[in-house]
Scaffold this motif. Structure first.
Motif, PDB file in Angstrom:
ATOM      1  N   VAL A  74       0.866  -1.173   0.000  1.00 20.27           N
ATOM      2  CA  VAL A  74       0.000   0.000   0.000  1.00 20.27           C
ATOM      3  C   VAL A  74       0.906   1.227   0.000  1.00 20.27           C
ATOM      4  O   VAL A  74       1.771   1.361   0.883  1.00 20.27           O
ATOM      5  CB  VAL A  74      -0.935   0.037   1.219  1.00 20.27           C
ATOM      6  N   THR A  75       0.738   2.084  -0.996  1.00 22.68           N
ATOM      7  CA  THR A  75       1.524   3.313  -1.091  1.00 22.68           C
ATOM      8  C   THR A  75       0.599   4.509  -0.905  1.00 22.68           C
ATOM      9  O   THR A  75      -0.383   4.655  -1.633  1.00 22.68           O
ATOM     10  CB  THR A  75       2.220   3.409  -2.465  1.00 22.68           C
ATOM     11  N   ARG A  76       0.929   5.333   0.102  1.00 19.39           N
ATOM     12  CA  ARG A  76       0.176   6.571   0.306  1.00 19.39           C
ATOM     13  C   ARG A  76       1.061   7.740  -0.085  1.00 19.39           C
ATOM     14  O   ARG A  76       2.226   7.818   0.314  1.00 19.39           O
ATOM     15  CB  ARG A  76      -0.255   6.743   1.751  1.00 19.39           C
ATOM     16  N   ILE A  77       0.493   8.656  -0.862  1.00 18.52           N
ATOM     17  CA  ILE A  77       1.224   9.818  -1.360  1.00 18.52           C
ATOM     18  C   ILE A  77       0.509  11.074  -0.870  1.00 18.52           C
ATOM     19  O   ILE A  77      -0.678  11.275  -1.154  1.00 18.52           O
ATOM     20  CB  ILE A  77       1.282   9.810  -2.901  1.00 18.52           C
ATOM     21  N   ASP A  78       1.206  11.893  -0.119  1.00 23.12           N
ATOM     22  CA  ASP A  78       0.695  13.197   0.284  1.00 23.12           C
ATOM     23  C   ASP A  78       1.309  14.235  -0.637  1.00 23.12           C
ATOM     24  O   ASP A  78       2.545  14.339  -0.732  1.00 23.12           O
ATOM     25  CB  ASP A  78       1.055  13.503   1.741  1.00 23.12           C
ATOM     26  N   ALA A  79       0.476  14.983  -1.320  1.00 26.93           N
ATOM     27  CA  ALA A  79       0.942  15.924  -2.331  1.00 26.93           C
ATOM     28  C   ALA A  79       0.150  17.222  -2.239  1.00 26.93           C
ATOM     29  O   ALA A  79      -0.817  17.336  -1.475  1.00 26.93           O
ATOM     30  CB  ALA A  79       0.795  15.306  -3.723  1.00 26.93           C
ATOM     31  N   ARG A  80       0.595  18.189  -3.013  1.00 28.75           N
ATOM     32  CA  ARG A  80      -0.134  19.445  -3.152  1.00 28.75           C
ATOM     33  C   ARG A  80      -0.269  19.752  -4.634  1.00 28.75           C
ATOM     34  O   ARG A  80       0.705  19.665  -5.383  1.00 28.75           O
ATOM     35  CB  ARG A  80       0.585  20.587  -2.434  1.00 28.75           C
ATOM     36  N   ALA A  81      -1.495  20.093  -5.034  1.00 24.92           N
ATOM     37  CA  ALA A  81      -1.743  20.392  -6.442  1.00 24.92           C
ATOM     38  C   ALA A  81      -1.089  21.712  -6.819  1.00 24.92           C
ATOM     39  O   ALA A  81      -1.212  22.713  -6.104  1.00 24.92           O
ATOM     40  CB  ALA A  81      -3.243  20.459  -6.711  1.00 24.92           C
ATOM     41  N   THR A  82      -0.386  21.719  -7.931  1.00 20.64           N
ATOM     42  CA  THR A  82       0.216  22.947  -8.459  1.00 20.64           C
ATOM     43  C   THR A  82      -0.558  23.466  -9.657  1.00 20.64           C
ATOM     44  O   THR A  82      -0.159  24.433 -10.292  1.00 20.64           O
ATOM     45  CB  THR A  82       1.686  22.698  -8.851  1.00 20.64           C
ATOM     46  N   ASP A  83      -1.675  22.799  -9.960  1.00 19.24           N
ATOM     47  CA  ASP A  83      -2.550  23.204 -11.061  1.00 19.24           C
ATOM     48  C   ASP A  83      -3.924  22.626 -10.772  1.00 19.24           C
ATOM     49  O   ASP A  83      -4.076  21.743  -9.903  1.00 19.24           O
ATOM     50  CB  ASP A  83      -1.999  22.661 -12.389  1.00 19.24           C
ATOM     51  N   ASP A  84      -4.928  23.111 -11.445  1.00 24.16           N
ATOM     52  CA  ASP A  84      -6.234  22.466 -11.381  1.00 24.16           C
ATOM     53  C   ASP A  84      -6.145  21.133 -12.113  1.00 24.16           C
ATOM     54  O   ASP A  84      -5.642  21.057 -13.237  1.00 24.16           O
ATOM     55  CB  ASP A  84      -7.302  23.347 -12.035  1.00 24.16           C
ATOM     56  N   LEU A  85      -6.646  20.069 -11.472  1.00 26.01           N
ATOM     57  CA  LEU A  85      -6.481  18.727 -12.017  1.00 26.01           C
ATOM     58  C   LEU A  85      -7.830  18.011 -12.110  1.00 26.01           C
ATOM     59  O   LEU A  85      -8.523  17.858 -11.096  1.00 26.01           O
ATOM     60  CB  LEU A  85      -5.542  17.895 -11.129  1.00 26.01           C
ATOM     61  N   GLU A  86      -8.181  17.561 -13.300  1.00 25.15           N
ATOM     62  CA  GLU A  86      -9.330  16.676 -13.448  1.00 25.15           C
ATOM     63  C   GLU A  86      -8.913  15.216 -13.276  1.00 25.15           C
ATOM     64  O   GLU A  86      -9.717  14.377 -12.904  1.00 25.15           O
ATOM     65  CB  GLU A  86      -9.977  16.884 -14.818  1.00 25.15           C
ATOM     66  N   ARG A  87      -7.675  14.931 -13.583  1.00 26.23           N
ATOM     67  CA  ARG A  87      -7.081  13.628 -13.309  1.00 26.23           C
ATOM     68  C   ARG A  87      -5.599  13.846 -13.062  1.00 26.23           C
ATOM     69  O   ARG A  87      -5.061  14.928 -13.348  1.00 26.23           O
ATOM     70  CB  ARG A  87      -7.311  12.638 -14.459  1.00 26.23           C
ATOM     71  N   LEU A  88      -4.941  12.836 -12.528  1.00 27.62           N
ATOM     72  CA  LEU A  88      -3.497  12.941 -12.313  1.00 27.62           C
ATOM     73  C   LEU A  88      -2.841  11.614 -12.666  1.00 27.62           C
ATOM     74  O   LEU A  88      -3.459  10.555 -12.574  1.00 27.62           O
ATOM     75  CB  LEU A  88      -3.179  13.364 -10.875  1.00 27.62           C
ATOM     76  N   ASN A  89      -1.601  11.713 -13.074  1.00 28.09           N
ATOM     77  CA  ASN A  89      -0.819  10.541 -13.452  1.00 28.09           C
ATOM     78  C   ASN A  89       0.223  10.243 -12.398  1.00 28.09           C
ATOM     79  O   ASN A  89       0.852  11.157 -11.841  1.00 28.09           O
ATOM     80  CB  ASN A  89      -0.110  10.761 -14.785  1.00 28.09           C
ATOM     81  N   LEU A  90       0.429   8.970 -12.134  1.00 27.98           N
ATOM     82  CA  LEU A  90       1.541   8.481 -11.334  1.00 27.98           C
ATOM     83  C   LEU A  90       2.383   7.569 -12.217  1.00 27.98           C
ATOM     84  O   LEU A  90       1.846   6.870 -13.080  1.00 27.98           O
ATOM     85  CB  LEU A  90       1.051   7.691 -10.115  1.00 27.98           C
TER      86      LEU A  90
END
Length: 496
Positions: A74-90
Motif C-alpha cells: 500500500v503506497t500513500r502519497i501526500d501531495a499538493r496540487a500545483t494546477d487544477d487537475l481533473e485527473r493525475l498521473n503516477l
C-alpha cells in the motif's frame, strides 16, 4: 464566543454532492483518453508528472518470504496540487493495482504506458492538498537489468536509478520532485528489514515483524532503498556522533568487517573536502547479488558482495569505490539533478573525489588519470554526447545512459575548472555548492553561475566548450595533452 465554521475548499465541498449525482447517473465523463505524461525531461520524456508536488510517501510492504513472489503493498502519497487537475498521473508499472482512493474516496484508474492514470470523483483545485492511496502488488520478477527490485541470495534490495522506482511503487518518479519517506516492511521474523533513514519502530506479531524507517531529509525516488534478508546490522559511530549502520549477510559479518570499519574514516575525509555530512545516518549495504554496479541509495549505499571478495580488485580500488558512493551523498543525493541531463554533476563529482582519495591515500596520480581521460575524451563525446548534453539511452537499455563521459569524462571538466580558477577557489565552490543547494535540486546553469561568482569573472565560454562541445577543448596548464577518439572503446560503467 460563536462557533465559526471555516469554509472547505470548493472541490472538497462538492465531493458529497458529486457522489450523489454520480450514483444517480447525472455526471458524465468528458475527459480525453488517458495517456502517459512527463515533465519534459529530454532523456526520459515520460518520467515524472505535471500538476502536483509530492510532499511525502508512506510505503507499506509485506514480504512473503520468497523473493520471486509479489509483495502486497500500500503506497500513500501526500501531495499538493500545483494546477487544477481533473485527473493525475503516477509513474507505475510491473505491479497490479486493486484499489485507488483520493482523499479517502474511491477513484477511477487505468494504465497507459508506464503511467497509472487516476481520475478522482471531482476535480482538484490548485493549491489543494491531496492524499492518494494505492493498493497494489510490487513484483520482484522480471529481468534484473530493468532495475527496481534486485533479488539477492537471501532476499531483496532495490536499485532504482535512473527510472525504475516506479517498478516498485507508484510515484512521481523524477529527482526534480523530492519528498520525505516512511517505509513499513512486514517480513518473516527470522529476516531483517532495513530502509533509508532511521528506524522508528519494530513490532512482532505472530511469525512476522514490521520494521518502520523514516527519512529526516527529502529524497528522490531513484534513491529509495529497502533491504530484506538474513542480515546483520552493524552499528558504529562516525564523525560528530553520526550513527553509522552497515547491513551484511549474517554469514559474512566477520568477512566484511575489515571493509566496514573504514567508513568513519571515509566520512572524515569527505567532510574535510566539502563540509558536514548532509544526512542523519550512513552505511554500506552489501548485497549478495550480481548487479554490475554499486549505487548511492540515500543514507545506505548498495554494493555487490563481489566487490569485497574478488581477489583481482586491489585494496586501493575498493577503498576508492566506497568513497565514490559516499561522495554521492552530497553530490546527487543531497543536491539532486533537476533533469537527467545534469547527471554529470553527480557522477563527475563522485569520480573526482574517488580519484582524489586514491591519490592522497594510495599514491595513484590524479593528473595521470585525468591525462588518460583527456586522451579518450573526444571518443567518449562522440559515443555518448558531451557531459552536459548526453545522448538519450539506447531503446530498451536505459542503463546505457551511464557512459564513460559522465564519469571520468565529467571529472575531467572539474579538473579543467580547477586548473582554470585555482585550487582555493575550486574548494570554495565545492563547499558553497553543497551548502547552498542542500536537500534540493540544481542545474548545470546553477553550477556554472556559482563558479563564475566565486572566480569573479565570466566563465560562460569556458563552460560552453567543456560541457557542450563535441570536441574537448585544450586543457588549461597542459597544452600538450591530446585526445584520441579511437581510445573510446572502453566498456561503459554502470550507475554508481
Amino acid at each position: 464566543m460563536p462557533l465559526v465554521r471555516t469554509p472547505l475548499p470548493r472541490a472538497r465541498w462538492l465531493r458529497s454532492a458529486v457522489l450523489v449525482a454520480a450514483s444517480a447517473g447525472l455526471v458524465a465523463a468528458a475527459l480525453p483518453a488517458p495517456a502517459p505524461l512527463g515533465i519534459g525531461d529530454p532523456l526520459f520524456p515520460h518520467l515524472g508528472n505535471p500538476g502536483y508536488d509530492v510532499l511525502a510517501y508512506a510505503v507499506d510492504l509485506t514480504y512473503p518470504g520468497v523473493n520471486t513472489e509479489p509483495l502486497a503493498t500500500v503506497t500513500r502519497i501526500d501531495a499538493r496540487a500545483t494546477d487544477d487537475l481533473e485527473r493525475l498521473n503516477l509513474d507505475f508499472t510491473h505491479g497490479t493495482v486493486s484499489a485507488v482512493t483520493v482523499d479517502g474516496l474511491p477513484a477511477a484508474y487505468t494504465s497507459s504506458g508506464e503511467d497509472l492514470v487516476v481520475t478522482p470523483v471531482v476535480p482538484i483545485d490548485e493549491g489543494e492538498p491531496i492524499e492518494i492511496t494505492v493498493t497494489h502488488t510490487s513484483d520482484p520478477g522480471g529481468p534484473a537489468d530493468t532495475g527496481g527490485w534486485v533479488r539477492t541470495g537471501d532476499g531483496l534490495a532495490m536499485a532504482n536509478q535512473a527510472d525504475a522506482a516506479h517498478r516498485v511503487f507508484p510515484s512521481n518518479d523524477h529527482p526534480a520532485d523530492k519528498a520525505y519517506f516512511t517505509f513499513r516492511i512486514t517480513a518473516p521474523s527470522e529476516l531483517t528489514a532495513v530502509a533509508n533513514g532511521l528506524p522508528t519502530g519494530r513490532v512482532t506479531r505472530g511469525s512476522t515483524t514490521t520494521w518502520t524507517y523514516r527519512t529526516r531529509h527529502p529524497m528522490a525516488t531513484e534513491l529509495a532503498q529497502v533491504s530484506i534478508g538474513r542480515s546483520t546490522v552493524v552499528h558504529r559511530t562516525g564523525p560528530h556522533g553520526l550513527p553509522v549502520r552497515d547491513v551484511v549477510r549474517t554469514a559474512d559479518r566477520e568477512l566484511m568487517e575489515p571493509w566496514l570499519r573504514r567508513t568513519p574514516g571515509h566520512l572524515e575525509w569527505m567532510e574535510r573536502q566539502v563540509g558536514a555530512y548532509p544526512f542523519e545516518t550512513y552505511g554500506v549495504l552489501v548485497a549478495d547479488a550480481d548487479t554490475g554496479f554499486e549505487l548511492e541509495t540515500q543514507t545506505l549505499s548498495l554494493f555487490e558482495r563481489r566487490l569485497f571478495t574478488e581477489p583481482a580488485y586491489p585494496e586501493w580500488y575498493v577503498d576508492s569505490v566506497m568513497v565514490h558512493e559516499l561522495a554521492h551523498q552530497w553530490f546527487g543525493d543531497s543536491v539532486s539533478p533537476r533533469t537527467w541531463s545534469d547527471l554529470w554533476l553527480n557522477e563527475g563529482h563522485a569520480s573526482w573525489y574517488e580519484a582524489l582519495y586514491a591519490e592522497e591515500t594510495a599514491g595513484k596520480s590524479l593528473e595521470r588519470r585525468m591525462k588518460a581521460a583527456y586522451a579518450a575524451s573526444d571518443g567518449w563525446r562522440a559515443d555518448g554526447g558531451p557531459p552536459a548534453a548526453p545522448r538519450p539511452p539506447a531503446p530498451g537499455h536505459k542503463i546505457s545512459l551511464f557512459r564513460p563521459v559522465v564519469y571520468d569524462g565529467s571529472a575531467l571538466v572539474l579538473y579543467a575548472l580547477r586548473q582554470e580558477i585555482g585550487t582555493e577557489a575550486f574548494r570554495r565552490l565545492e563547499r558553497r555548492w553543497v551548502a547552498d543547494h542542500r536537500d534540493g535540486t540544481a542545474t548545470t546553469a546553477d553550477f556554472t553561475a556559482l563558479a563564475g561568482e566565486i572566480a569573479g569573472r565570466d566563465l560562460t565560454a569556458f563552460f560552453r566548450a567543456w560541457l557542450y562541445e563535441a570536441k574537448t577543448p585544450p586543457m588549461p596548464g597542459h597544452p600538450d595533452w591530446r585526445s584520441h577518439p579511437a581510445q573510446a572503446a572502453r566498456t561503459a560503467p554502470k550507475p554508481g
